[in-house]
Design an enzyme around this catalytic site. Structure first.
Site, PDB file in Angstrom:
ATOM      1  N   SER A 185       0.791  -1.226   0.000  1.00 20.87           N
ATOM      2  CA  SER A 185       0.000   0.000   0.000  1.00 20.87           C
ATOM      3  C   SER A 185       0.828   1.283   0.000  1.00 20.87           C
ATOM      4  CB  SER A 185      -0.951   0.000   1.196  1.00 20.87           C
ATOM      5  OG  SER A 185      -0.238  -0.191   2.393  1.00 20.87           O
ATOM      6  N   HIS A 213      -5.431  -4.112  -1.888  1.00 19.46           N
ATOM      7  CA  HIS A 213      -5.258  -3.088  -2.939  1.00 19.46           C
ATOM      8  C   HIS A 213      -5.190  -3.681  -4.343  1.00 19.46           C
ATOM      9  CE1 HIS A 213      -4.727   0.521  -0.456  1.00 19.46           C
ATOM     10  NE2 HIS A 213      -4.217  -0.318   0.444  1.00 19.46           N
ATOM     11  N   LYS A 245     -12.098  -0.799  -0.043  1.00 26.55           N
ATOM     12  CA  LYS A 245     -11.307  -0.039  -1.017  1.00 26.55           C
ATOM     13  C   LYS A 245     -12.039  -0.001  -2.365  1.00 26.55           C
ATOM     14  CE  LYS A 245      -7.309  -1.020   1.795  1.00 26.55           C
ATOM     15  NZ  LYS A 245      -7.423   0.136   2.694  1.00 26.55           N
TER      16      LYS A 245
HETATM   17  C1  LIG Z   1      -2.984  -4.264   2.779  1.00 24.18           C
HETATM   18  C2  LIG Z   1      -4.145  -3.999   3.680  1.00 24.18           C
HETATM   19  N1  LIG Z   1      -4.667  -5.016   4.386  1.00 24.18           N
HETATM   20  C3  LIG Z   1      -5.709  -4.834   5.214  1.00 24.18           C
HETATM   21  C4  LIG Z   1      -6.275  -3.589   5.383  1.00 24.18           C
HETATM   22  C5  LIG Z   1      -7.414  -3.433   6.342  1.00 24.18           C
HETATM   23  O1  LIG Z   1      -8.615  -3.448   5.644  1.00 24.18           O
HETATM   24  P1  LIG Z   1      -9.945  -2.864   6.302  1.00 24.18           P
HETATM   25  O2  LIG Z   1     -10.000  -1.411   5.998  1.00 24.18           O
HETATM   26  O3  LIG Z   1     -11.040  -3.623   5.632  1.00 24.18           O
HETATM   27  O4  LIG Z   1      -9.863  -3.155   7.753  1.00 24.18           O
HETATM   28  C6  LIG Z   1      -5.769  -2.503   4.676  1.00 24.18           C
HETATM   29  C7  LIG Z   1      -6.366  -1.157   4.867  1.00 24.18           C
HETATM   30  O5  LIG Z   1      -5.714  -0.189   5.147  1.00 24.18           O
HETATM   31  C8  LIG Z   1      -4.674  -2.704   3.798  1.00 24.18           C
HETATM   32  O6  LIG Z   1      -4.146  -1.691   3.121  1.00 24.18           O
END
Ligand SMILES: Cc1ncc(COP(=O)(O)O)c(C=O)c1O
Length: 397
Positions: A185, A213, A245
């Site tokens: 990310s 992502h 997202k």
């Molecule tokens: C790579 C990754 N995994 C998990 C999450 C967490 O997802 P959620 O917003 O559904 O808790 C995010 C969100 O920032 C993320 O970027």
């Protein structure tokens, strides 16, 4: 005498002093490219709503209808009385979309990682993690009882080294779990999931990919990283993702075998012990899958915008990092410069947040822009012109 709460203000003030506190910006209305933040009209360049689905008419309508038919809340946790027909429908639709045997929906992606990872490994096992994995994976790993090893970021050779080392362990590890982000990310680079899956197969290891992502972005019709690499589904044992997202709503999920899903919902404490999605959330997620299946133009436009923005910024002399996806970091180096660039952009009508230490290394501060299918060419030209103006002002280009 002990002061029970003095640390709250002390630690907060220390964060403020070192400029590491979060200063929240307030979005007044939907998350759309032209939006109002802190009372000012700005161009949104930092939302994860890649395809603009959070404001899609079909997604909003589905949420409103579900309130009428099922109410505002689910009334319980999933295993007691909080599993509604729309939760089951969502899981069926998601599994079909991902070409998986089964899917399971969690409250959030964080809850999926924190609830499932600790259950997949025990004391006799090993977890091998990419060094730049997301915080929710890191916390899931911390909750697990197994041993831990790290491999260098996206480095399959280093993973091979760690696996060979692991094979020397005595007694032999009962299970090995390899875990990686699909798209990272902060940098927008893609994990070499094909190489990881191949190595895992040789060592009889499980593969767990967090595609938060990648879905809605990579692969056939936005099906994500497994589709992007055209991998045999059985070689990636846990494909985890989020509806927060590209799907534009909220909610974590996993896809894989029926065995995985049966195990996961019986063992994940975050799933068992926390309320299920309100009906409008479940219905909006179903509608978002529907839009992805029926309207391929959004993913196509996202990539058109991504290519155009990256090229135009590069031509101007900006360093846009090694991203292979719509996440487009504008590298500036020092934290102070990134913060100044972000605040000047905001003054000129562009909302793009700085990413600074400790989220990234001290000399790798950046503005992280996120491309979006709903941005027009005029929007992008406006954003680029402001980057150009302020980039020159701050001697970045
Ligand atoms: C790579 C990754 N995994 C998990 C999450 C967490 O997802 P959620 O917003 O559904 O808790 C995010 C969100 O920032 C993320 O970027």
């Amino acid at each position: 005498m002990r002061n029970p709460t003095a640390f709250l203000a002390e630690e907060y003030q220390a964060l403020v002093k070192s400029e590491l506190d979060w200063k929240l910006r307030i979005l007044q209305g939907p998350s759309t490219p032209r939006c109002i933040v802190d009372g000012k009209k700005v161009l949104m360049l930092c939302s994860n709503n890649y395809l603009g689905l959070s404001d899609h008419p079909k997604v909003k309508e589905a949420a409103m209808q579900a309130i009428k038919t099922h109410g505002a809340g689910s009334g319980s946790v999933r295993p007691i009385a909080g599993t509604m027909d729309i939760h089951i429908e969502l899981e069926k639709r998601l599994a079909k979309f991902k070409h998986a045997e089964a899917s399971l929906v969690y409250q959030t992606g964080f809850a999926a990682n924190a609830g499932l990872i600790p259950q997949l490994v025990g004391k006799e096992d090993l977890i091998i993690s990419d060094e730049l994995n997301h915080g929710s994976i890191i916390d899931g790993v911390r909750l697990a009882h197994g041993e831990r090893a790290i491999y260098k970021h996206t480095d399959v050779e280093d993973l091979k080294r760690v696996l060979n080392e692991a094979e020397k362990h005595s007694p032999a590890y009962r299970r090995i779990l390899i875990i990686t982000d699909g798209v990272f990310s902060m940098d927008g680079d893609i994990a070499p999931l094909d190489g990881i899956a191949e190595l895992a197969e040789k060592h009889g290891a499980m593969v767990y990919v967090d595609d938060a992502h990648g879905e809605g972005v990579l692969g056939d019709g936005g099906r994500g990283i497994v589709s992007h690499f055209k991998l045999d589904r059985e070689k990636v044992h846990v494909e985890m993702g989020t509806f927060s997202k590209a799907f534009g709503v909220v909610g974590g999920h996993i896809s894989g075998s029926r065995d995985l899903v049966d195990f996961a919902y019986n063992r994940s404490r975050t799933w068992l012990l926390s309320g299920s999605h309100p009906p409008p959330v479940a219905a909006a997620c179903i509608a978002a899958i529907d839009v992805l299946e029926k309207e391929p133009q959004h993913v196509k436009k996202l990539w058109e915008n991504t290519r155009y923005f990256k090229k135009t910024m590069k031509d101007l002399g900006f360093d846009v990092g090694n991203s292979q996806t719509p996440i487009t970091p504008v590298m500036v180096g020092q934290s102070g410069v990134a913060k100044k660039l972000s605040s000047r952009l905001f003054e000129e009508g562009v909302f793009a947040l700085p990413i600074v230490f400790p989220m990234v290394a001290r000399d790798k501060a950046r503005i992280r822009t996120m491309m979006n299918a709903a941005l027009t060419k005029e929007d992008l030209d406006f954003a680029v012109s402001m980057f150009k103006k302020i980039g020159k002002e701050l001697h970045i280009i």
